[in-house]
Motif scaffolding. Structure first.
Motif, PDB file in Angstrom:
ATOM      1  N   GLU A  90       0.820  -1.245  -0.186  1.00  0.00           N
ATOM      2  CA  GLU A  90      -0.127   0.129  -0.045  1.00  0.00           C
ATOM      3  C   GLU A  90       0.879   1.132   0.142  1.00  0.00           C
ATOM      4  O   GLU A  90       0.374   2.279  -0.347  1.00  0.00           O
ATOM      5  N   PHE A  91       2.248   1.107   0.346  1.00  0.00           N
ATOM      6  CA  PHE A  91       3.010   2.062   0.637  1.00  0.00           C
ATOM      7  C   PHE A  91       3.504   2.736  -1.112  1.00  0.00           C
ATOM      8  O   PHE A  91       3.550   1.647  -1.792  1.00  0.00           O
ATOM      9  N   PRO A  92       3.859   3.860  -1.158  1.00  0.00           N
ATOM     10  CA  PRO A  92       4.426   4.041  -2.585  1.00  0.00           C
ATOM     11  C   PRO A  92       5.788   3.356  -2.999  1.00  0.00           C
ATOM     12  O   PRO A  92       6.368   2.912  -1.989  1.00  0.00           O
ATOM     13  N   MET A  93       6.028   3.172  -4.130  1.00  0.00           N
ATOM     14  CA  MET A  93       6.876   2.054  -4.598  1.00  0.00           C
ATOM     15  C   MET A  93       8.414   2.284  -3.721  1.00  0.00           C
ATOM     16  O   MET A  93       8.902   1.276  -3.076  1.00  0.00           O
ATOM     17  N   GLU A  94       8.953   3.556  -3.701  1.00  0.00           N
ATOM     18  CA  GLU A  94       9.985   3.887  -3.310  1.00  0.00           C
ATOM     19  C   GLU A  94      10.354   3.575  -1.642  1.00  0.00           C
ATOM     20  O   GLU A  94      11.394   3.184  -1.038  1.00  0.00           O
ATOM     21  N   TYR A  95       9.189   3.780  -1.027  1.00  0.00           N
ATOM     22  CA  TYR A  95       8.975   3.817   0.189  1.00  0.00           C
ATOM     23  C   TYR A  95       8.917   2.276   0.711  1.00  0.00           C
ATOM     24  O   TYR A  95       9.647   1.745   1.636  1.00  0.00           O
ATOM     25  N   SER A  96       8.156   1.442  -0.016  1.00  0.00           N
ATOM     26  CA  SER A  96       8.216  -0.024   0.300  1.00  0.00           C
ATOM     27  C   SER A  96       9.572  -0.574   0.300  1.00  0.00           C
ATOM     28  O   SER A  96       9.703  -1.445   1.012  1.00  0.00           O
ATOM     29  N   VAL A  97      10.394  -0.181  -0.754  1.00  0.00           N
ATOM     30  CA  VAL A  97      11.716  -1.010  -0.866  1.00  0.00           C
ATOM     31  C   VAL A  97      12.244  -0.566   0.302  1.00  0.00           C
ATOM     32  O   VAL A  97      13.017  -1.459   0.993  1.00  0.00           O
ATOM     33  N   GLU A  98      12.426   0.928   0.754  1.00  0.00           N
ATOM     34  CA  GLU A  98      13.135   1.240   1.834  1.00  0.00           C
ATOM     35  C   GLU A  98      12.849   0.551   3.026  1.00  0.00           C
ATOM     36  O   GLU A  98      13.456   0.030   4.087  1.00  0.00           O
ATOM     37  N   LEU A  99      11.287   0.472   3.238  1.00  0.00           N
ATOM     38  CA  LEU A  99      10.656  -0.069   4.285  1.00  0.00           C
ATOM     39  C   LEU A  99      11.307  -1.497   4.743  1.00  0.00           C
ATOM     40  O   LEU A  99      11.508  -2.016   5.771  1.00  0.00           O
ATOM     41  N   LYS A 100      11.213  -2.383   3.304  1.00  0.00           N
ATOM     42  CA  LYS A 100      11.536  -3.777   3.703  1.00  0.00           C
ATOM     43  C   LYS A 100      13.013  -3.777   4.118  1.00  0.00           C
ATOM     44  O   LYS A 100      13.329  -4.740   5.007  1.00  0.00           O
ATOM     45  N   ARG A 101      14.153  -2.814   3.715  1.00  0.00           N
ATOM     46  CA  ARG A 101      15.488  -2.760   3.799  1.00  0.00           C
ATOM     47  C   ARG A 101      15.407  -2.518   5.507  1.00  0.00           C
ATOM     48  O   ARG A 101      16.218  -3.131   6.365  1.00  0.00           O
ATOM     49  N   LEU A 102      14.556  -1.570   5.690  1.00  0.00           N
ATOM     50  CA  LEU A 102      14.685  -1.048   7.221  1.00  0.00           C
ATOM     51  C   LEU A 102      14.164  -2.246   8.178  1.00  0.00           C
ATOM     52  O   LEU A 102      15.045  -2.291   9.232  1.00  0.00           O
ATOM     53  N   ILE A 103      13.164  -3.040   7.778  1.00  0.00           N
ATOM     54  CA  ILE A 103      12.989  -4.202   8.681  1.00  0.00           C
ATOM     55  C   ILE A 103      13.789  -5.196   8.943  1.00  0.00           C
ATOM     56  O   ILE A 103      14.391  -5.761   9.698  1.00  0.00           O
ATOM     57  N   ASP A 104      14.612  -5.431   7.523  1.00  0.00           N
ATOM     58  CA  ASP A 104      15.627  -6.197   7.750  1.00  0.00           C
ATOM     59  C   ASP A 104      16.622  -5.841   8.659  1.00  0.00           C
ATOM     60  O   ASP A 104      17.096  -6.628   9.567  1.00  0.00           O
ATOM     61  N   LEU A 105      17.043  -4.476   8.887  1.00  0.00           N
ATOM     62  CA  LEU A 105      17.940  -3.912   9.569  1.00  0.00           C
ATOM     63  C   LEU A 105      17.677  -3.961  11.023  1.00  0.00           C
ATOM     64  O   LEU A 105      18.421  -4.438  11.918  1.00  0.00           O
ATOM     65  N   GLU A 106      16.226  -3.758  11.352  1.00  0.00           N
ATOM     66  CA  GLU A 106      15.872  -3.873  12.687  1.00  0.00           C
ATOM     67  C   GLU A 106      15.749  -5.241  13.219  1.00  0.00           C
ATOM     68  O   GLU A 106      15.983  -5.515  14.370  1.00  0.00           O
ATOM     69  N   MET A 107      15.603  -6.122  12.166  1.00  0.00           N
ATOM     70  CA  MET A 107      15.548  -7.735  12.660  1.00  0.00           C
ATOM     71  C   MET A 107      17.071  -8.019  13.003  1.00  0.00           C
ATOM     72  O   MET A 107      17.120  -9.146  13.397  1.00  0.00           O
ATOM     73  N   GLU A 108      17.958  -7.439  12.156  1.00  0.00           N
ATOM     74  CA  GLU A 108      19.347  -8.020  12.523  1.00  0.00           C
ATOM     75  C   GLU A 108      19.831  -8.079  13.968  1.00  0.00           C
ATOM     76  O   GLU A 108      19.629  -7.414  14.900  1.00  0.00           O
ATOM     77  N   GLY A 109      20.156  -9.578  14.212  1.00  0.00           N
ATOM     78  CA  GLY A 109      20.650  -9.775  15.588  1.00  0.00           C
ATOM     79  C   GLY A 109      19.764  -9.814  16.729  1.00  0.00           C
ATOM     80  O   GLY A 109      19.893 -10.039  17.826  1.00  0.00           O
ATOM     81  N   SER A 110      18.286  -9.798  16.071  1.00  0.00           N
ATOM     82  CA  SER A 110      17.343  -9.966  17.119  1.00  0.00           C
ATOM     83  C   SER A 110      16.828 -11.387  17.511  1.00  0.00           C
ATOM     84  O   SER A 110      16.096 -11.573  18.049  1.00  0.00           O
ATOM     85  N   VAL A 111      17.498 -12.313  16.612  1.00  0.00           N
ATOM     86  CA  VAL A 111      16.903 -13.659  16.919  1.00  0.00           C
ATOM     87  C   VAL A 111      17.722 -14.385  17.906  1.00  0.00           C
ATOM     88  O   VAL A 111      19.117 -14.019  18.065  1.00  0.00           O
ATOM     89  N   GLY A 112      17.358 -15.259  18.567  1.00  0.00           N
ATOM     90  CA  GLY A 112      17.979 -16.094  19.510  1.00  0.00           C
ATOM     91  C   GLY A 112      18.342 -15.452  20.761  1.00  0.00           C
ATOM     92  O   GLY A 112      18.093 -14.078  21.011  1.00  0.00           O
TER      93      GLY A 112
END
Lengths: 436, 478
Positions: free
Chosen positions: B456-478
């Motif tokens: 639902e987000f504009p395209m350039e946002y959705s790409v950045e958003l996905k990367r941002l979530i990757d970043l937030e998730m980094e090192g969060s497991v375990g």
């Protein structure tokens, strides 16, 4: 049976006296409860547990805890029950007026006033041991201070009570208050079903009932509890139900609301052991200006427990309902499996339903969901029934009945379901024009 | 006029501001041309009004709001106790050097810089986002775009300019969607607001491009207490984007904006926010839209970061067949509480509203959905659908859902559904079997969870958003 004390002063004026026959610890608890009642502030606007509530309903100043009953024998005759019961107790204004029990050996099933004397230690261990969490701490303190009688049930380990234990609570006299109490304890792998009936002696007396249940399901046991609230439409009710479910135990709590001008139900289930299961069920048919205020709490203390709540309201006329439910999962209560559903069926354009289904999850390995809907009867359904010769009033009743039956069927006993449906049909018969 | 504009910070104040030092020290010497000093008094308000050269009615409005702010209690009955940690007396309510905040690259914390890199944000934009005074070579392009908008009659200025130059359009709607006394923080904003946008789209004008593109080079982006008013006249259409996917590196600890949207008959407003605050910020925002007959107000909202966010975008559907929608994503990491949701107030027949909310709690993060749906008496044919899903990543993650639905009358349909789940072990195992690391598998699962909303987000946002979530998730497991 100990003598019942008259306490003619109005409810909120002075501390009630504890009957002399009751044990000292109980007298002390009653004194402390009265103090707590005085010190606990009344619910006020802005209290989350009373959101959407009608505060004006909580003016209990004019009521008194009278015990005089003028029509005991008639009330006993009117205590129509299931055909075969394991035990039957009839109370009027918190006085025992009839009892009859055929129970397996070892089962203790006594009026609370007697159990306090003969099994004081056992009562003490379980009596109101949990704090009221859903908003009525002041009113449960008032209940505790005024408590005179009720039913005590103890089913020892591995004993099954085959039939149902029935308890009738009649309310008689203008501005009379009663404080029914039901305390049930099941030992390991025991089984029992208790039904509380709440009714008024006539349609004209405005009464007040503040009822509390303590239900304690021991490991592997099965405890079914059914409350039929069918007071007259001038009476106010607060019902607080606290259930603890141990490892591998199953508890069913069912409430039918057809009566009272204002009823507040607070139901809390504590899932205390792995494999425990709690079914919290309710059917309410408010009409005219009735208001039902339902607050529930599914407390998952232990991992690996299951709870399922299903509340259905059919709202007629200018009635009003409030449902506020919370699934609360403690830290570490993994593999929790919990559901909560409240459905409102509108039968009138003047009715109002408020739903607050809530979740508070502090563990990650869980399956929890809740849902709430409100809708009306579809014209297609009415048309379908009319095409088959059913008049519109009856058609709407049939649909509301069918809507409620889904909950009632979960009681899993045909005779009990029939009994609940009789109260339901009685209500439908008293709704002008069937709410059409 | 002389006020205490001292920027030396004593030890006690320092301690009070310094909420999370691990994320970098955000206090550094500044020299501002205008500084209202610390704390909030009548003098602060007069100072702001004087500096801005405001008309008397705005000055009065601010003073009245200050009174309301002082009288209003904190939202105590359900709000988190963390709100008590806000010290209103140490906050500087107005700071301006006329144009842009001055900071240097050295002040930008490491994690913020890393995020810029990972998101692939161009140098120029990074400079802007970090608040560094940047050299723009796009001034010409900006002027061209502005000219094109002006030709169509679009007004897109900061709120101070809106007030001064377009009072006849601004004033009738200002503070009407969100009255001063709505809550303590809307009162605070009304007293000290500065910055934010004023947008007017004339009748029938349908903007093809979203407005934020211009806004990125509009320097008034920074505001602790910005005030935005967007009016779409009959049949007009506009998409407005606020914030950006990059971390918003803030020196202040309190951000309290008010955003009012007015969609007149048949108009459409979409308001997109992707916010990623630094983790010391209390983000307490009031956002509401008013939708007239056949109009539509749509909030697309993504909240990442901050210490505490309390934000419940709402729509009042005042005209027949009006439509309101809130699509939101919240991601709460350790030390963060995302208390977000939606309010849908149906005030006319045949109005419809839709809420879809997804939250992810990582580490010891807490995500809360708080909602309100209100259908009063004597309306017909109103519909609401609400779906909230929460995903929990770690054993100490936490989520809550508190909707409140009031329906009067039998000619409506409402439904609310919420579910809580975790990423299934089977799914992770399956992905790891195919060579993904546990972290990568988790990121993929999380992105899958929010995928339908990200679209639902504009395209350039959705790409950045996905990367941002990757970043937030980094090192969060375990």
């Amino acid at each position: 049976m100990p003598a019942v004390l008259e306490h003619p002063a109005t409810l909120l004026e002075s501390a009630p006296e504890t009957p002399a026959a009751f044990p000292a610890w109980f007298a002390e608890r009653q004194r402390a409860a009265w103090q707590r009642f005085l010190e606990t502030p009344a619910p006020k606007r802005g209290d989350e547990t009373w959101r959407f509530s009608s505060y004006k309903q909580m003016d209990f100043a004019g009521f008194s805890a009278r015990s005089l009953v003028s029509s005991a024998s008639q009330l006993v005759a009117r205590s129509i029950s299931l055909e075969e019961v394991a035990a039957k107790f009839v109370f009027a204004n918190d006085q025992l007026i009839h009892s009859d029990a055929k129970l397996p050996e070892g089962v203790i099933c006594l009026p609370l006033a007697e159990a306090l004397v003969s099994h004081g230690d056992l009562v003490k261990e379980y009596f109101m041991k949990r704090d009221t969490r859903l908003g009525s701490a002041k009113w449960t303190a008032l209940h505790e201070a005024n408590l005179r009688n009720g039913l005590f049930v103890f089913v020892p380990a591995n004993v099954e009570v085959a039939g149902t234990i029935e308890v009738f609570h009649w309310l008689e006299g203008q501005d009379t208050a009663i404080f029914p109490h039901t305390l049930v304890i099941t030992g390991a792998n025991a089984k029992v079903r208790v039904v509380d009936y709440f009714q008024s002696a006539n349609d004209s007396d405005a009464g007040l009932a503040i009822a509390v249940n303590d239900l304690n399901a021991g490991p592997g046991s099965k405890l079914d509890y059914i409350a039929i609230q069918a007071f007259n439409e001038k009476t106010k009710v607060i019902q607080v139900n606290e259930t603890g479910v141990a490892k591998d135990a199953t508890a069913i709590g069912f409430i039918l609301n057809t009566g009272a001008v204002w009823a507040r139900n607070e139901s809390l289930s504590r899932l205390e052991g792995e494999g425990s299961r709690s079914d919290m069920l309710s059917v309410s048919i408010p009409a005219r200006e009735q208001e039902y205020d339902q607050r529930t709490f599914q407390h998952h203390v232990s991992p690996g427990a299951y709870s399922d709540l299903l509340y259905k309201n059919s709202l007629y006329d200018e009635s009003r309902t409030i449902f506020s439910g919370l699934i609360f999962v403690d830290e570490g209560a993994h593999r929790t499996d919990a559901y909560q559903t409240c459905r409102n069926l509108f039968m009138s354009d003047e009715a109002e339903a408020n739903s607050m289904p809530g979740l508070e999850i502090n563990a990650d390995d869980v399956k929890c969901s809740h849902g709430s809907t409100s809708s009306q009867i579809s014209e297609d359904e009415i048309f379908y029934l009319r095409a088959r010769g059913v008049d519109p009033v009856r058609a709407r009743q049939l649909i509301a009945r069918g809507f409620s039956v889904e909950v009632i069927e979960r009681l899993g006993d045909e005779k009990v379901e029939e009994m609940v449906l009789r109260f339901l049909d009685d209500k439908f018969a008293h709704i002008a024009g069937g709410g059409a | 006029m002389s006020y205490d504009a001292s920027s030396t910070i004593d030890a006690e104040t320092q301690e009070a501001i310094d909420i999370d030092r691990t994320k970098g020290d955000f206090s550094f010497p500044e020299r501002h041309k205008f500084d209202a000093g610390r704390g909030l008094t009548e003098r602060t308000i007069d100072y702001i009004s004087d500096v801005k050269g405001e008309p008397q009615w705005i000055r009065d409005f601010r003073h009245k709001a200050l009174k309301v702010f002082r009288e209003k209690p904190m939202p105590t009955n359900w709000a988190t106790k963390d709100l008590d940690n806000i010290d209103f007396d140490i906050i500087r309510y107005y700071l301006s050097d006329g144009e842009k905040p001055k900071r240097s690259w050295e002040d930008v914390p490491e994690d913020v810089l890393r995020t810029f890199e990972r998101l692939g944000i161009p140098e120029q934009e990074r400079a802007f986002l970090a608040g560094v005074e940047a050299q723009y070579d796009s001034e010409a392009a900006y002027s061209n775009m502005k000219e094109e908008l002006t030709k169509q009659g679009v007004i897109f200025v900061n709120s101070t300019e809106g007030l001064k130059n377009h009072e006849e359009i601004f004033r009738p709607w200002f503070g009407k969607v969100i009255p001063t006394g709505d809550n303590k923080f809307s009162a605070l904003n009304s007293a000290v607001f500065s910055g934010g946008s004023f947008i007017y789209i004339p009748k029938g004008v349908k903007l093809k491009q979203p407005l934020q593109a211009y806004f990125r080079i509009n320097s008034e982006n920074f505001g602790q207490f910005e005030r935005t008013l967007i009016i779409a006249d009959e049949g007009a259409e506009v998409m407005y984007m606020e914030g950006c996917t990059a971390p918003k590196f803030e020196t202040s600890t309190l951000h309290s904006a008010v955003v009012e949207l007015v969609a007149l008959k048949g108009a459409k407003i979409q308001y997109v926010t992707v916010q990623n605050w630094s983790s010391n910020v209390f983000n307490l925002v009031t956002k509401r839209g008013l939708a007239m007959e056949d109009a539509e107000v749509r909030w697309i909202d993504c909240n990442i970061g901050s210490r505490l966010t309390m934000k419940y975008p709402g729509v009042i559907m005042k005209g027949e067949r009006a439509r309101g929608e809130v699509i939101s994503i919240a991601l709460a990491n350790s030390g963060q509480h995302q208390d977000t949701g939606a309010k849908m107030i149906h005030a006319a027949n045949n109005t419809t509203s839709n809420v879809v909310s997804k939250s992810i709690s990582v580490g010891e993060g807490r995500a809360t959905y708080r909602g309100q749906v209100h259908i009063p008496k004597h309306l017909k044919g109103c519909k609401n659908n609400t779906e909230c899903d929460a995903l929990l990543i770690n054993t100490r993650s936490r989520t809550d859902t508190y909707p409140a639905i009031t329906v009067k009358g039998n000619q409506h349909a409402t439904q609310h559904e919420a579910s809580v789940s975790q990423v299934s072990e089977d799914m992770l195992f399956y992905m790891q079997q195919r060579g993904l690391s546990e972290g990568a598998a988790m990121s993929l699962a999380v992105n899958g969870f929010i995928n339908d909303l990200v679209r639902e987000f504009p395209m350039e946002y959705s790409v950045e958003l996905k990367r941002l979530i990757d970043l937030e998730m980094e090192g969060s497991v375990g």
